[in-house]
Motif scaffolding. Structure first.
Motif, mmCIF file in Angstrom:
data_model
loop_
_atom_site.group_PDB
_atom_site.id
_atom_site.type_symbol
_atom_site.label_atom_id
_atom_site.label_comp_id
_atom_site.label_asym_id
_atom_site.label_seq_id
_atom_site.Cartn_x
_atom_site.Cartn_y
_atom_site.Cartn_z
ATOM 1 N N GLY A 115 -6.811 14.699 55.345
ATOM 2 C CA GLY A 115 -5.603 14.330 54.606
ATOM 3 C C GLY A 115 -5.852 13.475 53.372
ATOM 4 N N LYS A 173 1.042 15.786 47.527
ATOM 5 C CA LYS A 173 1.940 16.636 48.326
ATOM 6 C C LYS A 173 2.175 17.950 47.591
ATOM 7 C CE LYS A 173 4.635 13.751 51.352
ATOM 8 N NZ LYS A 173 4.764 12.372 50.901
ATOM 9 N N THR A 174 2.176 17.856 46.276
ATOM 10 C CA THR A 174 2.481 19.060 45.515
ATOM 11 C C THR A 174 1.736 19.041 44.186
ATOM 12 O OG1 THR A 174 4.261 20.308 44.459
ATOM 13 C CG2 THR A 174 4.597 17.952 44.622
ATOM 14 N N SER A 181 0.109 16.408 39.547
ATOM 15 C CA SER A 181 -0.026 16.244 41.006
ATOM 16 C C SER A 181 0.869 15.103 41.435
ATOM 17 C CB SER A 181 -1.459 15.865 41.380
ATOM 18 O OG SER A 181 -2.356 16.743 40.785
ATOM 19 N N ASP A 182 1.556 15.284 42.555
ATOM 20 C CA ASP A 182 2.563 14.290 42.954
ATOM 21 C C ASP A 182 2.470 13.966 44.440
ATOM 22 O OD1 ASP A 182 4.676 12.605 42.801
ATOM 23 O OD2 ASP A 182 6.215 14.135 42.548
ATOM 24 N N GLN A 183 2.607 12.681 44.749
ATOM 25 C CA GLN A 183 2.625 12.263 46.162
ATOM 26 C C GLN A 183 4.050 12.305 46.706
ATOM 27 O OE1 GLN A 183 -0.287 11.888 46.974
ATOM 28 N NE2 GLN A 183 -1.327 11.134 45.154
ATOM 29 N N GLU A 184 5.022 12.383 45.849
ATOM 30 C CA GLU A 184 6.417 12.306 46.308
ATOM 31 C C GLU A 184 6.876 13.630 46.898
ATOM 32 O OE1 GLU A 184 9.703 10.663 44.201
ATOM 33 O OE2 GLU A 184 8.483 8.928 43.607
ATOM 34 N N SER A 185 7.720 14.340 46.139
ATOM 35 C CA SER A 185 8.239 15.591 46.706
ATOM 36 C C SER A 185 8.070 16.705 45.694
ATOM 37 C CB SER A 185 9.724 15.429 47.009
ATOM 38 O OG SER A 185 10.402 15.300 45.766
ATOM 39 N N GLU A 186 8.170 17.913 46.205
ATOM 40 C CA GLU A 186 8.040 19.092 45.349
ATOM 41 C C GLU A 186 9.131 19.074 44.266
ATOM 42 O OE1 GLU A 186 6.709 22.345 47.369
ATOM 43 O OE2 GLU A 186 7.339 23.800 45.877
#
Ligand SMILES: Cc1cc2nc3c(=O)[nH]c(=O)nc-3n(C[C@H](O)[C@H](O)[C@H](O)COP(=O)(O)OP(=O)(O)OC[C@H]3O[C@@H](n4cnc5c(N)ncnc54)[C@H](O)[C@@H]3O)c2cc1C
Length: 486
Positions: free
Chosen positions: A140, A232-233, A300-305
């Motif tokens: 992860g 995440k996305t 690139s994002d750790q939050e949401s799509e």
């Protein structure tokens, strides 16, 4: 072109004793003296340099590396460390004297620890980059260092060259991702700085001395790297543009509107794309209208799509409306994302298949990029009609791979023999004029050792020489690379 067929000299008694001592430490199997078995270690990735070695040795532990170095000191034999042998500057192959040994780290390839709480990974110097990436991902985490050679290059080699790659924009180069090192110095002593601390202000930071030293000060046997949360996305697109100034404008838009999410910004010129198409039919340029430039953008994002998508769409919309870009294709699935990145990574391979090229891995301030390219292209094409400038790179970092292929139909070796030094002289003079660097990420190796002094300046070079002489007084660690002693 320095390719040649060097020949070996007969061994004297002292050399035989030397090899005997190595064999006692490592075992016969791990001291390779047979020329055929040595061959794959002795020519570099670009097939530009071929050397000879008294032996290729394969240690399996730090202790063995230390023993090897001590034996080399005893017999005054010089050493060339090698990881994945993907150096672009001939740094990892021995010279033609036949009096050096090559120390391959390839058997020291373990991941020693993945510390989830500390978000770090401890590896041996010969661990393959892709193996570390995959291990991190399985737990992860993101191991962000990423290069076209990641299936073969090693983390020791990445640190020794302070490798860059496609994620520097967001995560920095190898230096910034490394927290601790274990190094065997030129005397064979083990310097253990394997600390996984984010803060450590305890005198000179030796880690930074060895990172980027290209095996000229010591051998990196272990390292601790930072890990990051797995995004995440990711949103990836190819966009077409008319010119370099537009690409720089697009970078500014992405940085201003991207909320720190920009993780990739790679430029490919029309000439680079044609070369890929020629050698890899699967990578047909997907953009309509044969644009001058394509840029691969990734967020690139750790939050949401939804969060990333919104930002991505805003950027593309603004860039289209302001005529910064002329078209965009957003990757719809992972297969397409991989396809876009592979297309970018295949430029280097296509250039190799074309018969090689004259490489310039340079950085420039973004504010000078347009002037540099316009002027230098014109100067080169005037003096060398038909010269093909294959310019691509990590534009987000100001890093160009400003490479030259000979005119179509010209004999590659002959062209390089006759014109490489003049072409590089023009390019590097322009780099100096615009306050850039003659090596962004590949290092100095043997290719650029002869010109480093002129471009780094007398005092900086003399300081580097003093460090080299202090740490390796007998000049046994990868001599004639980076700084030239004596
Ligand atoms: C297709 C392709 C794409 C590439 N893309 C990039 C890119 O995007 N960015 C980039 O920065 N580079 C790139 N490179 C260059 C190369 O992959 C890097 O320089 C890489 O870091 C070298 O790692 P390696 O293990 O192959 O080292 P090697 O080539 O084996 O060695 C490189 C140098 O480091 C020294 N060395 C190796 N291991 C050690 C060690 N354990 N301790 C001390 N010294 C050591 C060697 O003596 C030599 O001087 C690319 C190369 C190829 C072939």
């Amino acid at each position: 072109m320095k390719k040649n067929n060097p020949t070996k000299h007969p061994m004297n008694e002292s050399t035989q004793e030397f090899l005997k001592e190595l064999t006692l430490i490592l075992g016969q199997r791990y001291v390779i003296t047979d020329e055929i078995d040595q061959a794959s270690y002795l020519t570099d990735w670009r097939k530009k340099y071929t050397g000879l070695a008294l032996a290729v040795v394969l240690p399996k532990s730090t202790q063995q590396v230390s023993d090897i170095v001590k034996i080399c000191q005893k017999y005054q034999i010089s050493m060339v460390p090698q990881g994945g042998n993907t150096s672009m500057v001939g740094g990892a192959v021995p010279n033609q004297s036949g009096q050096q040994i090559l120390i391959s780290l390839k058997l020291m390839n373990r991941i020693i620890e993945l510390d989830q709480a500390n978000q770090t990974m401890t590896v041996e110097g010969g661990c393959i980059l892709q193996v570390a990436q995959e291990m991190a991902q399985s737990k992860g985490f993101l191991f962000p260092l990423s290069l076209g050679s990641e299936g073969s290059c090693t983390l020791g080699g990445n640190l020794a060259t302070n490798a860059g790659g496609t994620n520097v924009l967001r995560y920095g180069n190898a230096r910034e991702q490394c927290l601790g090192l274990e190094v065997v110095n030129a005397q064979g002593q083990v310097i253990n700085s394997l600390r996984s601390l984010r803060k450590d202000n305890t005198g000179y930071d030796l880690r930074h001395l060895f990172i980027g030293s290209e095996g000229t000060l010591g051998i990196i046997t272990q390292a601790i790297f930072k890990l990051f949360p797995l995004p995440k996305t990711q949103w990836t697109a190819l966009v077409s543009l008319d010119s370099i100034p537009k690409a720089i404008e697009l970078l500014r838009i992405c940085q201003q509107m991207g909320s720190g999410l920009l993780s990739g910004f790679e430029m490919m010129t029309r000439e680079s794309l044609s070369l890929i198409e020629l050698h890899f039919k699967q990578f047909k340029n997907p953009m309509a209208g044969d644009p001058n430039l394509i840029v691969l953008i990734e967020l690139s994002d750790q939050e949401s799509e939804a969060h990333a998508r919104q930002i991505f769409e805003n950027i593309l919309e603004h860039a289209l409306e302001s005529n910064t870009i002329t078209d965009a294709i957003v990757a719809e699935n992972l297969t397409q994302v991989n396809h876009f990145w592979q297309m970018r990574d295949h430029i280097t391979l296509a250039q190799a298949m074309e018969g090689g090229n004259i490489k310039h891995d340079i950085t420039l301030p973004l504010s000078s990029m347009t002037h540099f390219i316009t002027q230098t292209d014109a100067m080169l094409k005037k003096e060398f009609p038909g010269l093909r400038v294959i310019n691509f790179g990590h534009l987000g970092d100001g890093n160009l791979h400003y490479n030259m292929s000979p005119p179509i139909g010209a004999d590659f070796s002959e062209f390089v023999n006759n014109y490489e030094s003049r072409i590089s002289e023009i390019v590097y003079a322009q780099v100096d004029k615009y306050k850039g660097s003659i090596s962004a990420e590949h290092g100095i190796g043997q290719s650029k050792a002869g010109v480093l002094k002129a471009h780094r300046g007398e005092q900086a070079y003399e300081t580097m020489l003093s460090i080299k002489k202090a740490l390796d007084p007998h000049n046994l660690m990868n001599p004639d690379r980076v700084v030239l002693v004596g």
